[in-house]
Design a protein around this motif. Structure first.
Motif, PDB file in Angstrom:
ATOM      1  N   ASP A 193      -8.105  17.765 -37.087  1.00  0.00           N
ATOM      2  CA  ASP A 193      -7.168  17.582 -35.852  1.00  0.00           C
ATOM      3  C   ASP A 193      -7.549  16.321 -34.927  1.00  0.00           C
ATOM      4  N   LYS A 194      -6.877  15.615 -34.312  1.00  0.00           N
ATOM      5  CA  LYS A 194      -7.247  14.819 -33.354  1.00  0.00           C
ATOM      6  C   LYS A 194      -7.402  15.173 -32.030  1.00  0.00           C
ATOM      7  N   LEU A 195      -8.742  15.174 -31.398  1.00  0.00           N
ATOM      8  CA  LEU A 195      -9.028  15.816 -29.977  1.00  0.00           C
ATOM      9  C   LEU A 195      -8.693  14.934 -29.202  1.00  0.00           C
ATOM     10  N   GLU A 196      -8.247  15.402 -28.223  1.00  0.00           N
ATOM     11  CA  GLU A 196      -7.914  14.388 -26.911  1.00  0.00           C
ATOM     12  C   GLU A 196      -9.331  13.803 -26.372  1.00  0.00           C
ATOM     13  N   GLY A 197      -9.215  12.471 -25.831  1.00  0.00           N
ATOM     14  CA  GLY A 197     -10.315  12.031 -25.108  1.00  0.00           C
ATOM     15  C   GLY A 197     -10.891  10.846 -25.919  1.00  0.00           C
ATOM     16  N   LEU A 198     -11.668  10.012 -25.311  1.00  0.00           N
ATOM     17  CA  LEU A 198     -12.609   8.858 -25.998  1.00  0.00           C
ATOM     18  C   LEU A 198     -14.153   9.340 -26.011  1.00  0.00           C
ATOM     19  N   TYR A 199     -14.722   9.161 -27.170  1.00  0.00           N
ATOM     20  CA  TYR A 199     -16.242   9.533 -26.909  1.00  0.00           C
ATOM     21  C   TYR A 199     -16.882   8.505 -27.726  1.00  0.00           C
ATOM     22  N   HIS A 200     -17.987   8.240 -27.109  1.00  0.00           N
ATOM     23  CA  HIS A 200     -19.003   7.112 -27.793  1.00  0.00           C
ATOM     24  C   HIS A 200     -19.743   7.659 -28.699  1.00  0.00           C
ATOM     25  N   GLY A 201     -20.064   6.800 -29.782  1.00  0.00           N
ATOM     26  CA  GLY A 201     -21.039   7.074 -30.779  1.00  0.00           C
ATOM     27  C   GLY A 201     -20.584   8.160 -31.670  1.00  0.00           C
ATOM     28  N   THR A 202     -19.198   8.528 -31.610  1.00  0.00           N
ATOM     29  CA  THR A 202     -18.834   9.462 -32.851  1.00  0.00           C
ATOM     30  C   THR A 202     -18.744   8.817 -34.333  1.00  0.00           C
ATOM     31  N   GLY A 203     -18.604   7.358 -34.267  1.00  0.00           N
ATOM     32  CA  GLY A 203     -18.543   6.750 -35.808  1.00  0.00           C
ATOM     33  C   GLY A 203     -20.129   6.865 -36.372  1.00  0.00           C
ATOM     34  N   ASP A 204     -20.910   6.599 -35.375  1.00  0.00           N
ATOM     35  CA  ASP A 204     -22.444   6.738 -35.794  1.00  0.00           C
ATOM     36  C   ASP A 204     -22.873   8.144 -36.192  1.00  0.00           C
ATOM     37  N   LEU A 205     -22.265   9.141 -35.425  1.00  0.00           N
ATOM     38  CA  LEU A 205     -22.773  10.266 -35.793  1.00  0.00           C
ATOM     39  C   LEU A 205     -21.900  10.771 -37.377  1.00  0.00           C
ATOM     40  N   PHE A 206     -20.839  10.238 -37.303  1.00  0.00           N
ATOM     41  CA  PHE A 206     -20.204  10.583 -38.645  1.00  0.00           C
ATOM     42  C   PHE A 206     -20.856  10.062 -39.772  1.00  0.00           C
ATOM     43  N   SER A 207     -21.231   8.857 -39.627  1.00  0.00           N
ATOM     44  CA  SER A 207     -21.926   8.088 -40.786  1.00  0.00           C
ATOM     45  C   SER A 207     -23.186   8.732 -41.071  1.00  0.00           C
ATOM     46  N   SER A 208     -23.843   9.071 -39.854  1.00  0.00           N
ATOM     47  CA  SER A 208     -25.212   9.894 -40.303  1.00  0.00           C
ATOM     48  C   SER A 208     -24.891  10.946 -41.079  1.00  0.00           C
ATOM     49  N   ALA A 209     -23.950  11.802 -40.590  1.00  0.00           N
ATOM     50  CA  ALA A 209     -24.009  13.087 -41.399  1.00  0.00           C
ATOM     51  C   ALA A 209     -23.571  12.973 -42.687  1.00  0.00           C
ATOM     52  N   VAL A 210     -22.563  11.761 -42.969  1.00  0.00           N
ATOM     53  CA  VAL A 210     -22.115  11.511 -44.380  1.00  0.00           C
ATOM     54  C   VAL A 210     -23.334  11.156 -45.139  1.00  0.00           C
ATOM     55  N   VAL A 211     -23.993  10.072 -44.682  1.00  0.00           N
ATOM     56  CA  VAL A 211     -25.462   9.908 -45.394  1.00  0.00           C
ATOM     57  C   VAL A 211     -26.236  11.140 -45.679  1.00  0.00           C
ATOM     58  N   GLY A 212     -26.367  11.928 -44.652  1.00  0.00           N
ATOM     59  CA  GLY A 212     -27.202  13.093 -44.976  1.00  0.00           C
ATOM     60  C   GLY A 212     -26.809  13.846 -46.100  1.00  0.00           C
TER      61      GLY A 212
END
Ligand code: PXL
Length: 276
Positions: free
Chosen positions: A208-227
């Motif tokens: 689901d697309k959540l409203e708003g703009l959030y910084h660093g979510t791409g970095d967080l996503f990559s970190s979790a995927v790598v993990g």
């Protein structure tokens, strides 16, 4: 089972939850030894009006020389935000540290919402292709994929499924084995990630697309995927778990009415969910 070890190379932005300040806690929480090589130390990321900055380019190769002398093996080499002049140095580091069994994950991390981040030079995307050529996994968002392939960025910020598949194929032809194309929305209210895997072809992860703009979510996503990949999950499940982790982090941020564009998302509260 011996503990897994990841090296992540990106900046340390003290405030604003991105790069190393999300990568290290996310990977550590998953039980992975995480070696963070900072490329620079900033007071805060560059979406704030101003920042202080100490460049650490000259310390990168000397650190790697030390590790080489200790014979350390890395399971994953994971890069994020890099200055334009650091890309070739980092490419040489990856080539030196990649051994049998080592995987390379590249998050190009240089653009979003149709624009390159402040301070990057025009040749940045072309240089970034050098890292992509040695990647096992590359995770561009839509803006980065367009810059990397010389594709005009659609004014709507959206592409069709067919166009996204074309983009992913072009990125794969730059040398990456597996492509994770994020920031797509094929349907109102949905956020999609398109995967193109070596030997498997395409698959789609929807959220689901959540409203708003959030910084660093791409970095967080990559970190979790790598993990998750480091722990042996297949790419699709790793991406699904990471998608849920980001969604929960955003929900906590909204609940607490935090300015997520500057301060990032409250991933700390969502970490227990990532470990399940
Ligand atoms: O999240 C990407 C990122 C990482 N590091 C720094 C940034 C940004 C995006 O603006 O400024 C310093």
């Amino acid at each position: 089972m011996p503990q897994k070890r990841v090296l992540t190379i990106q900046d340390y932005s003290c405030m604003g939850r991105c790069s190393l300040t999300v990568a290290i806690p996310t990977l550590s929480a998953l039980g992975i030894e995480t070696i963070g090589l900072p490329t620079a130390v900033l007071s805060n990321h560059t979406q704030f009006a101003s920042w202080t900055f100490i460049d650490l380019t000259s310390s990168l190769i000397p650190s790697v020389e030390k590790w080489k002398s200790y014979n350390h093996h890395f399971d994953f080499l994971y890069t994020g935000y890099l200055a334009t002049n650091q890309i070739e140095i980092v490419a040489s580091i990856l080539t030196r540290l990649k051994e049998e069994g080592t995987k390379v994950y590249i998050d190009p991390a240089f653009a979003d919402n149709g624009k390159m981040y402040p301070g990057f030079q025009d040749e940045h995307p072309l240089l970034m292709r050098k890292l992509i050529a040695i990647a096992d996994y590359v995770k561009p968002n839509l803006s980065e994929a367009c810059f990397l392939t010389g594709t005009p960025i659609p004014a709507s910020g959206k592409v069709s499924k067919e166009e996204a598949m074309e983009l992913a194929k072009k990125i794969q032809s730059l040398g990456a084995k597996n492509v994770i194309l994020s920031g797509l929305s094929f349907e109102e209210g949905k956020l999609d990630v398109l995967l193109l895997e070596e030997g498997k072809g395409f698959s789609l992860v929807e959220g689901d697309k959540l409203e708003g703009l959030y910084h660093g979510t791409g970095d967080l996503f990559s970190s979790a995927v790598v993990g998750k990949l480091t722990l042996g999950k297949d790419l699709k499940s790793a991406v699904e778990d990471s998608h849920n982790y980001i969604a929960s982090s955003i929900r906590y941020t909204v609940e607490d009415k935090l300015d997520g564009l500057l301060y990032g998302v409250e991933f700390e509260k969502a970490l227990p969910e990532l470990l399940k």
